[in-house]
Design a protein around this motif. Structure first.
Motif, short mmCIF file in Angstrom:
data_model
loop_
_atom_site.label_atom_id
_atom_site.label_comp_id
_atom_site.label_asym_id
_atom_site.label_seq_id
_atom_site.Cartn_x
_atom_site.Cartn_y
_atom_site.Cartn_z
N MET A 293 0.84 -1.20 0.00
CA MET A 293 0.00 0.00 0.00
C MET A 293 0.88 1.25 0.00
N LYS A 294 0.62 2.14 -0.95
CA LYS A 294 1.37 3.38 -1.04
C LYS A 294 0.66 4.48 -0.26
N LEU A 295 1.40 5.10 0.64
CA LEU A 295 0.83 6.19 1.44
C LEU A 295 0.84 7.48 0.63
N THR A 296 -0.32 8.13 0.56
CA THR A 296 -0.41 9.42 -0.11
C THR A 296 -0.26 10.53 0.94
N ILE A 297 -0.11 11.75 0.46
CA ILE A 297 0.01 12.89 1.39
C ILE A 297 -1.24 13.00 2.28
N PRO A 298 -2.47 12.89 1.74
CA PRO A 298 -3.65 12.92 2.62
C PRO A 298 -3.62 11.83 3.69
N ASN A 299 -3.18 10.62 3.30
CA ASN A 299 -3.11 9.54 4.28
C ASN A 299 -2.10 9.84 5.38
N ILE A 300 -0.96 10.42 5.00
CA ILE A 300 0.07 10.77 5.99
C ILE A 300 -0.48 11.82 6.96
N LEU A 301 -1.20 12.81 6.43
CA LEU A 301 -1.80 13.84 7.30
C LEU A 301 -2.82 13.23 8.24
N THR A 302 -3.59 12.27 7.75
CA THR A 302 -4.59 11.60 8.59
C THR A 302 -3.93 10.80 9.70
N LEU A 303 -2.87 10.06 9.35
CA LEU A 303 -2.12 9.30 10.36
C LEU A 303 -1.49 10.24 11.38
N PHE A 304 -0.99 11.38 10.91
CA PHE A 304 -0.41 12.37 11.82
C PHE A 304 -1.46 12.88 12.80
N ARG A 305 -2.69 13.05 12.31
CA ARG A 305 -3.78 13.51 13.17
C ARG A 305 -4.09 12.48 14.26
N ILE A 306 -4.03 11.21 13.92
CA ILE A 306 -4.27 10.17 14.91
C ILE A 306 -3.16 10.16 15.96
N VAL A 307 -1.92 10.33 15.52
CA VAL A 307 -0.79 10.37 16.45
C VAL A 307 -0.92 11.54 17.42
N LEU A 308 -1.52 12.65 16.95
CA LEU A 308 -1.67 13.83 17.80
C LEU A 308 -2.69 13.64 18.92
N ILE A 309 -3.59 12.67 18.80
CA ILE A 309 -4.66 12.51 19.79
C ILE A 309 -4.11 12.24 21.19
N PRO A 310 -3.22 11.25 21.38
CA PRO A 310 -2.67 11.07 22.74
C PRO A 310 -1.82 12.26 23.18
N VAL A 311 -1.19 12.95 22.24
CA VAL A 311 -0.42 14.15 22.58
C VAL A 311 -1.35 15.24 23.11
N LEU A 312 -2.54 15.33 22.51
CA LEU A 312 -3.56 16.27 22.98
C LEU A 312 -3.94 15.99 24.43
N VAL A 313 -4.18 14.72 24.75
CA VAL A 313 -4.57 14.35 26.11
C VAL A 313 -3.45 14.68 27.10
N ILE A 314 -2.23 14.31 26.75
CA ILE A 314 -1.09 14.58 27.63
C ILE A 314 -0.90 16.08 27.83
N GLY A 315 -0.98 16.83 26.72
CA GLY A 315 -0.81 18.28 26.80
C GLY A 315 -1.87 18.94 27.67
N PHE A 316 -3.11 18.43 27.58
CA PHE A 316 -4.22 19.01 28.35
C PHE A 316 -3.99 18.88 29.86
#
Length: 211
Positions: free
Chosen positions: A1-24
């Motif tokens: 499976m080839k990752l596209t730029i939109p897919n990379i941005l979406t995966l990045f958004r998922i990675v940010l979710i636990p960072v959001l909780v920790i930051g809060f």
């Protein structure tokens, strides 16, 4: 499976979710700013991956699956931490309406795809407006401190109320569109329907869906 730029941005958004909780929950005065900034980045990447996917035709089945999941995870987690930090009936009710609607419409879309009627539940304008208001409301609620005398948290609560109203409105529109299929008036499920259920790239690939 080839990752596209939109897919990379979406995966990045998922990675940010636990960072959001920790930051809060960081024990610093600027933790609310950090958490609000992280959620704002999530909202911006949500828009960006959809725009890139549509502009450059970077649609994929993986993106169609992952993008709505990332959106709903980010919103649900953000609402959970807001309600946990401000446990009021008002906030809990509004959050329950928003999260409950997302679960219901996700199930509806999956069922409509199974019976070959996925195109009947297209994203409406009210759904897009709801998304914008909802994202802005959550940024305000996560930030929570007044700015130049403006009651940011209170403004966020009222914006969330507007988002909840739009959520119910758009949810009813989806249910109305699906009603003929509920009554058995649509095409019945079969090999052809199943094969075409997920082939519509505009249905959400890479961020094209804001419901």
């Amino acid at each position: 499976m080839k990752l596209t730029i939109p897919n990379i941005l979406t995966l990045f958004r998922i990675v940010l979710i636990p960072v959001l909780v920790i930051g809060f929950y960081l024990p610093y005065m600027w933790s609310n700013f950090l958490a609000a900034f992280i959620f704002a980045v999530c909202a911006i990447t949500d828009w960006a991956d959809g725009w890139i996917a549509r502009r450059y035709g970077m649609y994929s089945a993986f993106g169609a699956f992952l993008d709505p999941v990332a959106d709903k995870l980010a919103v649900a987690v953000a609402l959970f931490i807001v309600v946990q930090s401000h446990p009021t009936v008002w906030l809990a009710l509004l959050s329950a309406v928003i999260v409950g609607r997302e679960i219901t419409i996700s199930a509806l879309r999956e069922w409509m795809a199974e019976v070959g009627q996925r195109r009947q539940v297209k994203v409406a304008t009210v759904g897009k407006v709801k998304t914008v208001v909802q994202m802005l409301a959550i940024v305000f609620l996560v930030y929570r401190d007044d700015v130049f005398g403006l009651p940011i948290f209170t403004i966020g609560e009222w914006l969330l109320a507007v988002a909840a109203a739009l959520t119910l409105w758009s949810g009813l529109a989806y249910l109305r569109a699906a009603w003929p299929a509920f009554r058995g008036e649509g095409r019945q499920p079969g090999p052809a329907a199943s094969a075409g259920a997920g082939s519509d790239p505009a249905a959400g690939a890479g961020g094209a869906e804001n419901s």
